[in-house]
Design a protein around this motif. Structure first.
Motif, PDB file in Angstrom:
ATOM      1  N   CYS A  75     115.013 -14.161  49.748  1.00 14.11           N
ATOM      2  CA  CYS A  75     113.715 -14.332  50.424  1.00 14.11           C
ATOM      3  C   CYS A  75     112.576 -14.434  49.409  1.00 14.11           C
ATOM      4  CB  CYS A  75     113.461 -13.190  51.397  1.00 14.11           C
ATOM      5  SG  CYS A  75     114.467 -13.263  52.892  1.00 14.11           S
ATOM      6  N   GLU A  76     112.661 -13.640  48.354  1.00 17.37           N
ATOM      7  CA  GLU A  76     111.652 -13.742  47.290  1.00 17.37           C
ATOM      8  C   GLU A  76     111.704 -15.105  46.615  1.00 17.37           C
ATOM      9  OE1 GLU A  76     110.860  -9.181  45.775  1.00 17.37           O
ATOM     10  OE2 GLU A  76     112.362 -10.402  44.717  1.00 17.37           O
TER      11      GLU A  76
ATOM     12  N   GLY B 111     109.336  -5.660  55.528  1.00 16.92           N
ATOM     13  CA  GLY B 111     110.176  -5.284  54.398  1.00 16.92           C
ATOM     14  C   GLY B 111     111.629  -5.148  54.818  1.00 16.92           C
ATOM     15  N   TRP B 112     112.524  -5.243  53.831  1.00 17.36           N
ATOM     16  CA  TRP B 112     113.956  -5.185  54.112  1.00 17.36           C
ATOM     17  C   TRP B 112     114.501  -3.783  53.856  1.00 17.36           C
ATOM     18  CZ3 TRP B 112     116.508  -8.649  56.738  1.00 17.36           C
ATOM     19  CH2 TRP B 112     116.050  -9.969  56.749  1.00 17.36           C
TER      20      TRP B 112
ATOM     21  N   ALA C 248     117.012  -9.775  50.349  1.00 20.07           N
ATOM     22  CA  ALA C 248     115.627  -9.622  49.890  1.00 20.07           C
ATOM     23  C   ALA C 248     115.342 -10.519  48.696  1.00 20.07           C
ATOM     24  CB  ALA C 248     115.353  -8.157  49.544  1.00 20.07           C
TER      25      ALA C 248
ATOM     26  N   LEU D 149     110.619 -10.090  56.527  1.00 18.40           N
ATOM     27  CA  LEU D 149     109.549 -10.707  55.738  1.00 18.40           C
ATOM     28  C   LEU D 149     108.187 -10.091  56.069  1.00 18.40           C
ATOM     29  CD1 LEU D 149     110.851 -14.352  56.024  1.00 18.40           C
ATOM     30  CD2 LEU D 149     110.507 -13.125  53.875  1.00 18.40           C
TER      31      LEU D 149
ATOM     32  N   ARG E  31     106.669 -11.433  46.520  1.00 24.39           N
ATOM     33  CA  ARG E  31     107.391 -10.174  46.433  1.00 24.39           C
ATOM     34  C   ARG E  31     107.717  -9.684  47.838  1.00 24.39           C
ATOM     35  NH1 ARG E  31     110.834  -7.113  43.527  1.00 24.39           N
ATOM     36  NH2 ARG E  31     110.606  -4.904  44.007  1.00 24.39           N
ATOM     37  N   VAL E  32     108.972  -9.306  48.049  1.00 20.54           N
ATOM     38  CA  VAL E  32     109.413  -8.795  49.339  1.00 20.54           C
ATOM     39  C   VAL E  32     109.567  -7.283  49.241  1.00 20.54           C
ATOM     40  CG1 VAL E  32     111.329  -8.751  50.986  1.00 20.54           C
ATOM     41  CG2 VAL E  32     110.578 -10.922  50.010  1.00 20.54           C
ATOM     42  N   ARG E  33     108.959  -6.592  50.173  1.00 12.47           N
ATOM     43  CA  ARG E  33     109.066  -5.129  50.178  1.00 12.47           C
ATOM     44  C   ARG E  33     110.487  -4.695  50.516  1.00 12.47           C
ATOM     45  NH1 ARG E  33     104.148  -3.729  54.126  1.00 12.47           N
ATOM     46  NH2 ARG E  33     104.803  -5.783  54.906  1.00 12.47           N
ATOM     47  N   ARG E  34     110.897  -3.588  49.899  1.00 13.82           N
ATOM     48  CA  ARG E  34     112.201  -3.003  50.150  1.00 13.82           C
ATOM     49  C   ARG E  34     112.025  -1.511  50.395  1.00 13.82           C
ATOM     50  NH1 ARG E  34     112.476  -6.866  46.273  1.00 13.82           N
ATOM     51  NH2 ARG E  34     114.403  -8.061  45.892  1.00 13.82           N
TER      52      ARG E  34
ATOM     53  N   LEU F 237     102.668 -15.812  56.053  1.00 15.03           N
ATOM     54  CA  LEU F 237     102.869 -15.228  54.712  1.00 15.03           C
ATOM     55  C   LEU F 237     101.577 -15.301  53.911  1.00 15.03           C
ATOM     56  CD1 LEU F 237     106.381 -16.633  53.712  1.00 15.03           C
ATOM     57  CD2 LEU F 237     105.810 -14.373  54.559  1.00 15.03           C
TER      58      LEU F 237
ATOM     59  N   THR G 256     110.290 -17.885  49.028  1.00 17.11           N
ATOM     60  CA  THR G 256     108.876 -17.772  49.404  1.00 17.11           C
ATOM     61  C   THR G 256     107.953 -17.679  48.194  1.00 17.11           C
ATOM     62  OG1 THR G 256     108.961 -15.334  49.516  1.00 17.11           O
ATOM     63  CG2 THR G 256     109.474 -16.567  51.538  1.00 17.11           C
TER      64      THR G 256
END
Length: 320
Positions: free
Chosen positions: A233-234, A184-185, A230, A181, A240-243, A320, A237
């Protein structure tokens, strides 16, 4: 019955104590640090200060009980400095062998799905062949697994990646969720089995019926690919979760490089070569026989991850 719980102030152990108490059992908590236990438990109960590597002290504690839950273990996947052989081999022998010798019933040992990883089949079952791990953690758990199977009457439970609220010391998959988080994943082949610590605790408590003999219960939890992790998690929360997509070979190399770098400049990121191997090769587990036999149902993985994230934020582990 009176149950000795090793690792009682740890993540799995502390939740298991709550479930055992709720089921009507009395618990004797074997802990190395009583002050930590008093912080973990609002009502600590009866504490027994000892190290599982001390055979005489362990036997004295076992003699005061009817059954035992062996939940003490050290994790080595995320690179922390731990005595894997002392806890996962010598300590395991002290607890399980002496419990069997004294006639405690049941004797329940918390193992891990890691003893089957890397797997040789597309789905792990309780009868899957044991793996041939290259990392120190896997080898220590595999040795303990074989030892436990050779003893008469030991019940073995194999949890997957355990997450959820209320972890006394941040470690393992909870630590991985914080890193994912934050930074990023990594989107790599493989996946992760997500198991709520509260569901595991109920499963462990339901193992405490005497006279059942040796049993083995696989409880990996919900299997998610890293892209699915990911995405969940988005969802929970609303952010936007980084990948970052990484080929498997490169990901292993990155884990190896971080192992070297951490020896020079210690920093807080849980990827290691051992963790990379685990992340890349894990497959789903067949939990149906366990869920049926113990009469439990797993809560939705979205709820588990939501509660985990809320707890990480509330405890100051994550912003966050």
């Amino acid at each position: 019955m009176r149950v000795l719980v090793t690792g009682a102030s740890g993540f799995i152990g502390s939740h298991a104590v709550a479930a055992l108490r709720e089921a009507g059992h009395e618990c004797l908590l074997l802990v190395r640090n009583p002050e930590k236990a008093k912080k973990v438990f609002k009502v600590p109960g009866v504490l027994y200060e000892a190290d599982i590597r001390d055979a005489e002290a362990v036997r004295d504690a076992l003699e005061q009980c009817d059954a035992v839950l062996h939940a003490a273990a050290d994790m080595g996947l995320t690179g922390h400095d731990v005595d894997l052989h002392g806890a996962n081999v010598r300590g395991l022998k002290n607890v399980l062998a002496q419990a069997v010798d004294l006639g405690l019933d049941p004797v329940v040992h918390v193992s891990t799905v890691a003893v089957f990883v890397p797997p040789t089949e597309p789905v792990i079952t309780v009868d899957s062949p044991l793996a041939k791990p290259r990392n120190a953690y896997g080898m220590s758990k595999l040795y303990g697994e074989r030892y436990a199977r050779d003893l008469e009457g030991v019940t073995i439970v194999y949890p997957g990646g355990v997450v959820g609220p209320g972890q006394p010391t941040l470690d393992a998959l909870n630590e991985g969720f914080r890193a994912g988080l934050r930074q990023g994943w990594p989107i790599v082949p493989g996946g992760v089995s997500v198991l709520d610590v509260r569901d595991l605790a109920v499963a462990l408590a339901r193992c405490f019926t005497p006279g059942k003999g040796a049993r083995r219960y696989l409880l990996g939890g919900h299997f998610l690919t890293w892209e699915q992790v990911a995405a969940v998690c988005e969802d929970v929360t609303g952010r936007r979760v980084r990948r970052f997509r990484v080929p498997g070979a490169l990901f292993r190399s990155l884990g190896s490089a971080l192992d070297v770098l951490k020896r020079v400049v210690p920093f807080d990121y849980p990827l290691t070569r051992d963790a990379a191997d685990f992340m890349l090769t894990l497959v789903p587990t067949d939990d149906v026989p366990t869920l049926r036999d113990l009469g439990i149902a797993l809560r939705p993985v979205e709820k588990t991850i939501e509660d985990t994230v809320r707890w990480l934020i509330a405890e100051g582990h994550l912003t966050l």
